[in-house]
Design an enzyme around this catalytic site. Structure first.
Site, mmCIF file in Angstrom:
data_model
loop_
_atom_site.group_PDB
_atom_site.id
_atom_site.type_symbol
_atom_site.label_atom_id
_atom_site.label_comp_id
_atom_site.label_asym_id
_atom_site.label_seq_id
_atom_site.Cartn_x
_atom_site.Cartn_y
_atom_site.Cartn_z
ATOM 1 N N GLU A 1 0.819 -1.211 0.000
ATOM 2 C CA GLU A 1 0.000 0.000 0.000
ATOM 3 C C GLU A 1 0.855 1.264 0.000
ATOM 4 O O GLU A 1 1.934 1.289 0.563
ATOM 5 C CB GLU A 1 -0.816 0.070 1.289
ATOM 6 C CG GLU A 1 -1.645 -1.130 1.538
ATOM 7 C CD GLU A 1 -2.311 -1.043 2.908
ATOM 8 O OE1 GLU A 1 -3.113 -1.926 3.191
ATOM 9 O OE2 GLU A 1 -2.019 -0.101 3.668
ATOM 10 N N CYS B 1 3.017 8.166 2.033
ATOM 11 C CA CYS B 1 3.356 7.200 3.061
ATOM 12 C C CYS B 1 3.673 5.893 2.333
ATOM 13 O O CYS B 1 2.786 5.288 1.732
ATOM 14 C CB CYS B 1 2.147 7.056 3.983
ATOM 15 S SG CYS B 1 2.348 5.903 5.315
ATOM 16 N N CYS C 1 4.962 -7.542 7.794
ATOM 17 C CA CYS C 1 5.923 -7.063 8.793
ATOM 18 C C CYS C 1 6.081 -8.153 9.843
ATOM 19 O O CYS C 1 5.121 -8.823 10.197
ATOM 20 C CB CYS C 1 5.407 -5.780 9.452
ATOM 21 S SG CYS C 1 6.586 -5.037 10.606
ATOM 22 N N CYS D 1 3.371 -5.631 16.194
ATOM 23 C CA CYS D 1 2.890 -4.667 17.188
ATOM 24 C C CYS D 1 1.377 -4.907 17.357
ATOM 25 O O CYS D 1 0.664 -5.130 16.379
ATOM 26 C CB CYS D 1 3.150 -3.237 16.728
ATOM 27 S SG CYS D 1 4.916 -2.854 16.561
ATOM 28 N N CYS E 1 -1.430 -2.981 15.297
ATOM 29 C CA CYS E 1 -1.137 -2.663 13.891
ATOM 30 C C CYS E 1 -1.654 -3.739 12.944
ATOM 31 O O CYS E 1 -1.428 -4.932 13.155
ATOM 32 C CB CYS E 1 0.379 -2.501 13.728
ATOM 33 S SG CYS E 1 0.877 -2.202 12.021
ATOM 34 N N HIS F 1 5.429 4.467 21.718
ATOM 35 C CA HIS F 1 4.127 3.885 22.084
ATOM 36 C C HIS F 1 3.951 3.478 23.545
ATOM 37 O O HIS F 1 2.822 3.232 23.976
ATOM 38 C CB HIS F 1 3.770 2.701 21.189
ATOM 39 C CG HIS F 1 3.748 3.025 19.725
ATOM 40 N ND1 HIS F 1 3.330 4.244 19.230
ATOM 41 C CD2 HIS F 1 4.099 2.291 18.641
ATOM 42 C CE1 HIS F 1 3.430 4.243 17.907
ATOM 43 N NE2 HIS F 1 3.889 3.076 17.525
ATOM 44 N N HIS G 1 -5.922 4.604 14.818
ATOM 45 C CA HIS G 1 -6.755 4.421 13.631
ATOM 46 C C HIS G 1 -7.594 3.183 13.865
ATOM 47 O O HIS G 1 -7.032 2.122 14.140
ATOM 48 C CB HIS G 1 -5.855 4.208 12.401
ATOM 49 C CG HIS G 1 -6.081 5.183 11.310
ATOM 50 N ND1 HIS G 1 -7.025 4.997 10.351
ATOM 51 C CD2 HIS G 1 -5.481 6.354 11.033
ATOM 52 C CE1 HIS G 1 -6.983 6.027 9.513
ATOM 53 N NE2 HIS G 1 -6.061 6.871 9.908
ATOM 54 N N CYS H 1 -1.661 1.994 8.462
ATOM 55 C CA CYS H 1 -0.726 0.924 8.101
ATOM 56 C C CYS H 1 -1.369 -0.449 7.872
ATOM 57 O O CYS H 1 -1.869 -1.071 8.785
ATOM 58 C CB CYS H 1 0.275 0.847 9.253
ATOM 59 S SG CYS H 1 1.715 -0.147 8.921
#
Ligand code: SAH
Length: 353
Positions: A98, A111, A118, A122, A125, A223, A293, A336
């Site tokens: 993306e 972005c 990944c 996390c 995410c 975070h 988000h 993300c």
């Protein structure tokens, strides 16, 4: 002699130019032709050699035999009511990545993704939930910017943030030449101060970025202000504990930004603000508070708007600079990893199909 064609889009501009000069010498062509082609990679991108009509047709045929310019396939384009646009690209091996384009006044921030998936998992995410697929090549990272510039009308970046899918510092081998392409006047010519690499705190990557002479910016996803909480949210904290990340940020010769996603009832209490402020003071960091988000990892609630402001004030009272990031593209799941998740499902669904 048969050699496999050279991918010009995987090379930093100086290396692409060198490869072109060798070829043009063999073709018996003047060297200014190399610069003509070079300009058509990034500065004024052409979709393929055939579109470089400033070159003689016979020469274009020779270039096709010798070099390749791989494209990314645009699979989905979504536009938010706030002007943010999200693009899903399919890569040659079927992977999806993306890119988000965020307009803001005169600025257009892209972005970009640095990995398909990944490995860091996390907790909040969406990319973390899908697991790691593979690193992206230079032409797949810089290619995101190139593809948007090839649209009609073109979408051109003034700023770049490595805040799409993936951990850029775990793919430094490709990210480093990509930074050169983004910044170089033979590339996209974007000022180094307008290019931000965001990391969970991968120490070798922070050191490598610091060693680059250009003023690229560093953002660190913090975070949580202590190891106990950070460990729960970000498994990578075991490998790179907070104290070491802060020390690396202090040693970085430019100002760093802390990213801090606000998780309701988890990391948004007064004590967290005090602790976070002292961490930020230790390395003179600027704090960016990010509203969660929706649609990322499951099981988290966003901190209420007023409480985010309160949290910002607590940090400011401690003498630390702080800003609240505006959420963009909420209606197109622009955080993300979210578009890919919508398209092909989370990891659990992926492995059962
Ligand atoms: N791996 C790098 C860059 C990609 S993520 C990093 O972690 O820094 C870019 C930023 O978006 C990170 O700060 C990440 O923690 C944050 N992020 C991920 N999911 C999010 C969500 N659902 N809401 C808000 N921010 C999120």
């Amino acid at each position: 002699m048969t050699t496999s064609p050279v991918n010009l889009l995987d090379l930093a501009p100086a290396d692409a130019r060198a490869a072109l000069l060798v070829a043009f010498a063999e073709f018996g062509q003047p060297s200014y032709r190399a610069d003509q082609v070079l300009r058509r990679l990034w500065v004024n991108p052409a979709p393929d050699f055939d579109a470089m009509t400033e070159l003689p047709a016979a020469l274009r045929v020779k270039l096709v035999e010798r070099f390749i310019l791989p494209r990314l396939t645009l699979a989905i384009r979504q536009s938010s009511t706030d002007g943010t646009e999200k693009f899903l690209f399919t890569l040659a091996d079927g992977q999806s990545i993306e890119t988000v384009a965020i307009p803001d006044g005169d600025r257009m921030t892209f972005c970009v993704s640095s990995q398909a998936g990944c490995a860091l998992a996390c907790a909040f995410c969406a990319t973390g939930a899908m697991g790691f697929q593979r690193n992206l090549a230079v032409h797949e990272i810089a290619g995101q910017v190139r593809e948007l510039a090839l649209l009609d009308p073109p979408v051109k970046a003034t700023n770049i943030v490595f805040m799409g899918m993936g951990e850029p510092m775990m793919n430094w081998k490709a990210v480093s030449p990509t930074l050169t392409i983004l910044n170089s006047s033979d590339g996209f010519g974007i000022g180094a101060r307008h290019i931000t690499v965001s990391t969970v705190g991968v120490l070798p990557g922070i050191i490598a970025l610091g060693e680059r002479p250009e003023q690229f910016r560093l953002a660190i996803s913090i975070h949580a202000p202590n190891d106990t909480l950070r460990q729960q949210l970000m498994p990578v904290n075991t490998k790179y504990p907070l104290a070491e990340v802060i020390a690396a940020a202090a040693a970085f010769d430019r100002r760093v930004t802390f990213e801090y996603v606000m998780l309701g009832g988890v990391n948004d209490r007064r004590a967290h603000a005090t602790e976070l402020a002292s961490r930020a003071r230790a390395c003179k960091a600027f704090v960016n508070l990010i509203p969660l988000h929706p649609g990322g990892g499951l099981g988290f609630d966003p901190t209420a708007r007023d409480s985010i402001h309160q949290f910002a004030n607590w940090i400011r009272d401690e003498g630390v600079e702080v800003a609240i990031r505006r959420s963009r593209g909420l209606d197109i799941s622009a955080a993300c990893g979210q578009l890919r998740v919508e398209k092909i499902g989370r990891r659990r669904e992926l492995t059962t199909t």
